[in-house]
Scaffold this active site. Sequence first.
Site, PDB file in Angstrom:
ATOM      1  N   ARG A  44     -12.121   2.165  -8.143  1.00 32.05           N
ATOM      2  CA  ARG A  44     -11.263   3.325  -8.461  1.00 32.05           C
ATOM      3  C   ARG A  44     -11.585   3.867  -9.852  1.00 32.05           C
ATOM      4  O   ARG A  44     -12.269   3.226 -10.647  1.00 32.05           O
ATOM      5  CB  ARG A  44      -9.799   2.926  -8.373  1.00 32.05           C
ATOM      6  CG  ARG A  44      -9.422   2.563  -6.959  1.00 32.05           C
ATOM      7  CD  ARG A  44      -7.941   2.383  -6.820  1.00 32.05           C
ATOM      8  NE  ARG A  44      -7.632   2.035  -5.441  1.00 32.05           N
ATOM      9  CZ  ARG A  44      -6.424   2.052  -4.913  1.00 32.05           C
ATOM     10  NH1 ARG A  44      -5.398   2.396  -5.656  1.00 32.05           N
ATOM     11  NH2 ARG A  44      -6.238   1.730  -3.659  1.00 32.05           N
ATOM     12  N   ASP A  54       0.830  -1.206   0.000  1.00 29.01           N
ATOM     13  CA  ASP A  54       0.000   0.000   0.000  1.00 29.01           C
ATOM     14  C   ASP A  54       0.869   1.263   0.000  1.00 29.01           C
ATOM     15  O   ASP A  54       1.995   1.250   0.503  1.00 29.01           O
ATOM     16  CB  ASP A  54      -0.908  -0.028   1.243  1.00 29.01           C
ATOM     17  CG  ASP A  54      -2.077   0.921   1.120  1.00 29.01           C
ATOM     18  OD1 ASP A  54      -2.356   1.415   0.004  1.00 29.01           O
ATOM     19  OD2 ASP A  54      -2.727   1.187   2.149  1.00 29.01           O
ATOM     20  N   GLY A  55       0.311   2.337  -0.562  1.00 34.39           N
ATOM     21  CA  GLY A  55       0.974   3.637  -0.491  1.00 34.39           C
ATOM     22  C   GLY A  55       1.606   4.108  -1.795  1.00 34.39           C
ATOM     23  O   GLY A  55       2.305   5.131  -1.799  1.00 34.39           O
ATOM     24  N   ASN A  56       1.322   3.423  -2.900  1.00 34.16           N
ATOM     25  CA  ASN A  56       1.891   3.864  -4.182  1.00 34.16           C
ATOM     26  C   ASN A  56       1.411   5.280  -4.534  1.00 34.16           C
ATOM     27  O   ASN A  56       2.182   6.099  -5.046  1.00 34.16           O
ATOM     28  CB  ASN A  56       1.462   2.926  -5.318  1.00 34.16           C
ATOM     29  CG  ASN A  56       2.087   1.550  -5.209  1.00 34.16           C
ATOM     30  OD1 ASN A  56       3.007   1.334  -4.425  1.00 34.16           O
ATOM     31  ND2 ASN A  56       1.578   0.609  -5.997  1.00 34.16           N
ATOM     32  N   GLY A  57       0.124   5.540  -4.284  1.00 34.52           N
ATOM     33  CA  GLY A  57      -0.460   6.845  -4.623  1.00 34.52           C
ATOM     34  C   GLY A  57       0.153   7.962  -3.801  1.00 34.52           C
ATOM     35  O   GLY A  57       0.534   9.015  -4.333  1.00 34.52           O
ATOM     36  N   THR A  60     -10.729  -6.941  -4.825  1.00 39.14           N
ATOM     37  CA  THR A  60     -12.026  -6.896  -5.522  1.00 39.14           C
ATOM     38  C   THR A  60     -12.597  -5.476  -5.435  1.00 39.14           C
ATOM     39  O   THR A  60     -13.231  -4.992  -6.368  1.00 39.14           O
ATOM     40  CB  THR A  60     -13.019  -7.907  -4.892  1.00 39.14           C
ATOM     41  OG1 THR A  60     -12.962  -7.796  -3.467  1.00 39.14           O
ATOM     42  CG2 THR A  60     -12.685  -9.337  -5.270  1.00 39.14           C
ATOM     43  N   GLU A  61     -12.311  -4.798  -4.329  1.00 42.18           N
ATOM     44  CA  GLU A  61     -12.825  -3.434  -4.113  1.00 42.18           C
ATOM     45  C   GLU A  61     -12.082  -2.389  -4.953  1.00 42.18           C
ATOM     46  O   GLU A  61     -12.597  -1.297  -5.181  1.00 42.18           O
ATOM     47  CB  GLU A  61     -12.724  -3.053  -2.627  1.00 42.18           C
ATOM     48  CG  GLU A  61     -13.655  -3.824  -1.702  1.00 42.18           C
ATOM     49  CD  GLU A  61     -13.223  -5.269  -1.450  1.00 42.18           C
ATOM     50  OE1 GLU A  61     -12.000  -5.545  -1.482  1.00 42.18           O
ATOM     51  OE2 GLU A  61     -14.105  -6.125  -1.253  1.00 42.18           O
ATOM     52  N   ASN A  62     -10.867  -2.711  -5.403  1.00 43.41           N
ATOM     53  CA  ASN A  62     -10.098  -1.726  -6.173  1.00 43.41           C
ATOM     54  C   ASN A  62     -10.751  -1.391  -7.518  1.00 43.41           C
ATOM     55  O   ASN A  62     -10.413  -0.387  -8.146  1.00 43.41           O
ATOM     56  CB  ASN A  62      -8.645  -2.178  -6.374  1.00 43.41           C
ATOM     57  CG  ASN A  62      -7.801  -2.116  -5.121  1.00 43.41           C
ATOM     58  OD1 ASN A  62      -6.862  -2.885  -4.942  1.00 43.41           O
ATOM     59  ND2 ASN A  62      -8.109  -1.188  -4.208  1.00 43.41           N
TER      60      ASN A  62
HETATM   61  C1  IPE Z   1      -5.294  -2.784  -0.131  1.00 42.23           C
HETATM   62  O1  IPE Z   1      -5.013  -1.435  -0.292  1.00 42.23           O
HETATM   63  C2  IPE Z   1      -5.253  -3.472  -1.463  1.00 42.23           C
HETATM   64  C3  IPE Z   1      -3.949  -3.613  -2.073  1.00 42.23           C
HETATM   65  C4  IPE Z   1      -2.812  -3.278  -1.549  1.00 42.23           C
HETATM   66  C5  IPE Z   1      -3.937  -4.219  -3.376  1.00 42.23           C
HETATM   67  P1  IPE Z   1      -6.167  -0.328  -0.467  1.00 42.23           P
HETATM   68  O2  IPE Z   1      -5.475   0.960  -0.618  1.00 42.23           O
HETATM   69  O3  IPE Z   1      -7.105  -0.738  -1.528  1.00 42.23           O
HETATM   70  O4  IPE Z   1      -6.942  -0.434   0.941  1.00 42.23           O
HETATM   71  P2  IPE Z   1      -7.821   0.635   1.727  1.00 42.23           P
HETATM   72  O5  IPE Z   1      -8.826   1.173   0.753  1.00 42.23           O
HETATM   73  O6  IPE Z   1      -6.891   1.696   2.207  1.00 42.23           O
HETATM   74  O7  IPE Z   1      -8.423  -0.125   2.870  1.00 42.23           O
HETATM   75  C1  IPE Z   2      -1.503   0.253  -3.393  1.00 40.47           C
HETATM   76  O1  IPE Z   2      -1.301   1.614  -3.415  1.00 40.47           O
HETATM   77  C2  IPE Z   2      -1.682  -0.335  -4.767  1.00 40.47           C
HETATM   78  C3  IPE Z   2      -3.026  -0.835  -5.056  1.00 40.47           C
HETATM   79  C4  IPE Z   2      -4.049  -0.821  -4.228  1.00 40.47           C
HETATM   80  C5  IPE Z   2      -3.236  -1.382  -6.379  1.00 40.47           C
HETATM   81  P1  IPE Z   2      -2.504   2.644  -3.396  1.00 40.47           P
HETATM   82  O2  IPE Z   2      -2.893   2.943  -4.787  1.00 40.47           O
HETATM   83  O3  IPE Z   2      -3.621   2.135  -2.529  1.00 40.47           O
HETATM   84  O4  IPE Z   2      -1.823   3.897  -2.728  1.00 40.47           O
HETATM   85  P2  IPE Z   2      -2.471   4.936  -1.713  1.00 40.47           P
HETATM   86  O5  IPE Z   2      -3.065   4.156  -0.576  1.00 40.47           O
HETATM   87  O6  IPE Z   2      -3.515   5.679  -2.495  1.00 40.47           O
HETATM   88  O7  IPE Z   2      -1.340   5.794  -1.284  1.00 40.47           O
HETATM   89 MG    MG Z   3      -4.114   2.398  -0.563  1.00 37.66          MG
END
Ligand code: IPE
Ligand code: IPE
Ligand code: MG
Length: 234
Positions: free
Chosen positions: A67, A16-19, A62-64
């Site tokens: 986006r 998590d945290g790429n964004g 599944t929830e992604n």
């Molecule tokens: C969990 O991260 C899913 C993955 C890392 C693929 P999310 O960013 O989707 O989770 P939430 O929304 O913060 O719970």
């Molecule tokens: C995790 O990074 C990657 C996926 C869920 C695919 P995020 O895209 O959730 O990054 P943040 O949480 O927005 O920083």
């Molecule tokens: Mg995230």
Amino acid sequence: MEEQLTIPKHVGIIMDGNGRWAIQHGLTRSQGHRAGADNLKKLCIHMKEVGVSYISLYAFSTENFKREKKEVKFLMDLFVTLFTKEFQTILDQNIKVVFSGRRDPLPKKVLDAMDVISSRSSECDGCVLNICLNYGGQSEIVDMVKKTCLLYQQGKVSLDEIDTNYVQANLYQNLPPLDLVIRTSGECRISNFMLYQSSYTEFYFVKTYFPDFSESAFDQAILEFNQRTRKFGG
Ligand code: IPE
Ligand code: IPE
Ligand code: MG
């Protein structure tokens, strides 16, 4: 790392945290995912070298799919590129790639790329890399229940056979329980990751965003894991 350390057999990573990493660097979310993918490859090789036997990576929940279309499309294309072009380094390390998750509604090109890397790595036996893609822990349990009901209807499974070993063996992949789950980016939640497999896992939450979660940061997690006393209810 020091030799006397216990290496967890099965490690899960909620990447998590790429964004937020991208925002921090004045980049686009896509660039954040690209940086995450580069890190993932390095990290898997390191984990295998350290002696981890099973790696489960949470790549897309599944929830992604909720986006923005543009982000989902970028991620799907990135998966295709990774599995068809960039995973040679993973194959070179004798790592077997398997997937957990629902195939529907993944695009055909992604399914094809998943099938290509699965079959190309099917003989590898250095370590198993389980990629959770269009994965939900709740859906995994629902799918196992449905499959079992069908088998029961057909007389292929009896009630006496259904126990915890049966359930483990009938999830998307038959993997041992998770010993350690690492979640990067500072969030302290499971977000629907491997619910059944994490019953006695040790959790390690770290503030670092995934693209910056280096090999030495992983070694720190192993050191912390070695400080924990696991009791399994005993
Ligand atoms: C969990 O991260 C899913 C993955 C890392 C693929 P999310 O960013 O989707 O989770 P939430 O929304 O913060 O719970
Ligand atoms: C995790 O990074 C990657 C996926 C869920 C695919 P995020 O895209 O959730 O990054 P943040 O949480 O927005 O920083
Ligand atoms: Mg995230």
